[in-house]
Design an enzyme around this catalytic site. Structure first.
Site, PDB file in Angstrom:
ATOM      1  N   GLN A   1       0.792  -1.087   0.103  1.00 41.28           N
ATOM      2  CA  GLN A   1      -0.088  -0.038  -0.164  1.00 41.28           C
ATOM      3  C   GLN A   1       0.990   1.291   0.009  1.00 41.28           C
ATOM      4  O   GLN A   1       1.463   1.501   1.014  1.00 41.28           O
ATOM      5  CB  GLN A   1      -0.949  -0.112   1.258  1.00 41.28           C
ATOM      6  CG  GLN A   1      -1.440  -1.316   1.445  1.00 41.28           C
ATOM      7  CD  GLN A   1      -3.004  -1.245   2.012  1.00 41.28           C
ATOM      8  OE1 GLN A   1      -3.876  -1.287   1.478  1.00 41.28           O
ATOM      9  NE2 GLN A   1      -2.956  -1.401   3.408  1.00 41.28           N
TER      10      GLN A   1
ATOM     11  N   HIS B   1       6.914  -1.008   2.854  1.00 41.95           N
ATOM     12  CA  HIS B   1       6.939  -2.261   3.478  1.00 41.95           C
ATOM     13  C   HIS B   1       6.105  -3.253   2.411  1.00 41.95           C
ATOM     14  O   HIS B   1       5.097  -2.844   1.895  1.00 41.95           O
ATOM     15  CB  HIS B   1       6.239  -2.622   4.867  1.00 41.95           C
ATOM     16  CG  HIS B   1       5.012  -2.168   5.176  1.00 41.95           C
ATOM     17  ND1 HIS B   1       4.653  -0.627   5.251  1.00 41.95           N
ATOM     18  CD2 HIS B   1       3.900  -2.455   5.067  1.00 41.95           C
ATOM     19  CE1 HIS B   1       3.583  -0.253   5.700  1.00 41.95           C
ATOM     20  NE2 HIS B   1       2.889  -1.256   5.504  1.00 41.95           N
TER      21      HIS B   1
ATOM     22  N   HIS C   1       3.649  -6.497   2.325  1.00 41.51           N
ATOM     23  CA  HIS C   1       2.932  -7.814   3.304  1.00 41.51           C
ATOM     24  C   HIS C   1       3.187  -8.735   2.394  1.00 41.51           C
ATOM     25  O   HIS C   1       3.115  -8.980   1.338  1.00 41.51           O
ATOM     26  CB  HIS C   1       1.471  -7.348   3.216  1.00 41.51           C
ATOM     27  CG  HIS C   1       1.096  -6.033   3.848  1.00 41.51           C
ATOM     28  ND1 HIS C   1       0.280  -5.928   5.265  1.00 41.51           N
ATOM     29  CD2 HIS C   1       1.185  -4.774   3.518  1.00 41.51           C
ATOM     30  CE1 HIS C   1       0.220  -4.763   5.257  1.00 41.51           C
ATOM     31  NE2 HIS C   1       0.501  -4.075   4.352  1.00 41.51           N
TER      32      HIS C   1
ATOM     33  N   HIS D   1       6.298   3.850   6.373  1.00 44.94           N
ATOM     34  CA  HIS D   1       7.696   3.266   5.998  1.00 44.94           C
ATOM     35  C   HIS D   1       7.290   2.083   5.242  1.00 44.94           C
ATOM     36  O   HIS D   1       6.670   1.024   5.455  1.00 44.94           O
ATOM     37  CB  HIS D   1       8.268   2.763   7.342  1.00 44.94           C
ATOM     38  CG  HIS D   1       9.561   2.192   7.289  1.00 44.94           C
ATOM     39  ND1 HIS D   1      10.630   2.283   8.574  1.00 44.94           N
ATOM     40  CD2 HIS D   1      10.235   1.219   6.495  1.00 44.94           C
ATOM     41  CE1 HIS D   1      11.510   1.747   8.215  1.00 44.94           C
ATOM     42  NE2 HIS D   1      11.552   0.983   6.918  1.00 44.94           N
TER      43      HIS D   1
HETATM   44  P1  AMP Z   1      -0.308  -0.744   6.230  1.00 43.21           P
HETATM   45  O1  AMP Z   1      -1.552  -0.440   6.462  1.00 43.21           O
HETATM   46  O2  AMP Z   1       0.090  -1.285   4.482  1.00 43.21           O
HETATM   47  O3  AMP Z   1       0.871   0.615   6.247  1.00 43.21           O
HETATM   48  O4  AMP Z   1       0.113  -1.839   6.849  1.00 43.21           O
HETATM   49  C1  AMP Z   1       0.647  -1.721   8.086  1.00 43.21           C
HETATM   50  C2  AMP Z   1       0.877  -3.092   8.899  1.00 43.21           C
HETATM   51  O5  AMP Z   1       1.641  -2.929   9.856  1.00 43.21           O
HETATM   52  C3  AMP Z   1      -0.131  -3.619   9.248  1.00 43.21           C
HETATM   53  O6  AMP Z   1      -0.273  -5.093   8.924  1.00 43.21           O
HETATM   54  C4  AMP Z   1      -0.077  -3.805  10.822  1.00 43.21           C
HETATM   55  O7  AMP Z   1      -0.712  -4.614  11.465  1.00 43.21           O
HETATM   56  C5  AMP Z   1       1.273  -3.571  10.970  1.00 43.21           C
HETATM   57  N1  AMP Z   1       1.791  -2.937  12.160  1.00 43.21           N
HETATM   58  C6  AMP Z   1       1.578  -1.723  12.529  1.00 43.21           C
HETATM   59  N2  AMP Z   1       2.420  -1.664  13.687  1.00 43.21           N
HETATM   60  C7  AMP Z   1       3.223  -2.509  14.101  1.00 43.21           C
HETATM   61  C8  AMP Z   1       4.250  -2.998  14.882  1.00 43.21           C
HETATM   62  N3  AMP Z   1       4.597  -2.075  15.781  1.00 43.21           N
HETATM   63  N4  AMP Z   1       4.783  -4.120  14.672  1.00 43.21           N
HETATM   64  C9  AMP Z   1       4.493  -4.870  13.725  1.00 43.21           C
HETATM   65  N5  AMP Z   1       3.737  -4.670  12.904  1.00 43.21           N
HETATM   66  C10 AMP Z   1       2.994  -3.478  12.799  1.00 43.21           C
END
Ligand code: AMP
Length: 157
Positions: free
Chosen positions: A86, A99, A101, A97
């Site tokens: 995303q 990432h 999935h 940041h």
């Molecule tokens: P997005 O909405 O694509 O930015 O995805 C964010 C992802 O990060 C989601 O799958 C959350 O569950 C995960 N997430 C958010 N905060 C943390 C954290 N502190 N440690 C690990 N995963 C996280």
């Protein structure tokens, strides 16, 4: 010895949550996984958007995602993988940041296969209620996440 922390946007990720590292990327277990083995691969450097990555970071990130995906698919006895990015807030990004999935997929894990994308974007409230994802999406404890990361780390020895 002091614990090492990784940067994930505003969050400090304890090394216990990280199960794989490469020169420019790292892989961590998810605070709120949608499916068993739902993990994230990030660049070590804090960059918001895909376009912000250097050529070396882009290559390292996707090679890491490929490796992590392959090991997780086998580990979770899955038969497919969803890779999702995303890229920016209007695309549903909540952690600024970059990432990837990674979700190991099995037949029947979601009633409609592509509902996974709506589930990743939790803003789709109607669907959220339908799938009753809230009950499975409580924040996990560091202990629980560390235990999963310990298990996954063994896949890369
Ligand atoms: P997005 O909405 O694509 O930015 O995805 C964010 C992802 O990060 C989601 O799958 C959350 O569950 C995960 N997430 C958010 N905060 C943390 C954290 N502190 N440690 C690990 N995963 C996280």
């Amino acid at each position: 010895m002091e614990a090492e922390y990784y940067t994930f946007g505003p969050y400090k990720i304890h090394e216990k949550e990280v199960f794989y590292t490469s020169q420019l990327s790292y892989a961590l277990v998810n605070l709120r996984p949608l499916l068993p083995g739902h993990v994230l691969v990030c660049p070590r450097r804090e960059v918001k958007r895909f376009v912000d990555l250097t050529v070396e970071e882009t290559s390292d990130l996707w090679l890491t995602a490929q490796k992590v995906g392959a090991r997780l698919e086998a580990h979770y006895n899955a038969s497919s993988l969803t890779f999702a990015v995303q890229d920016g807030p209007q695309a549903g990004q909540t952690v600024p940041h970059m990432h990837v999935h990674i979700l190991p997929r099995k037949g029947g894990d979601f009633e409609k296969n592509d509902e996974i994308y709506d589930a990743i974007d939790m803003k789709e409230k109607e669907l959220k209620n339908k799938l009753d994802l809230d009950k499975d999406r409580k924040d996990r404890s560091l202990e629980e996440m560390a235990q999963e990361a310990d298990e996954l780390r063994k896949l890369f020895l």
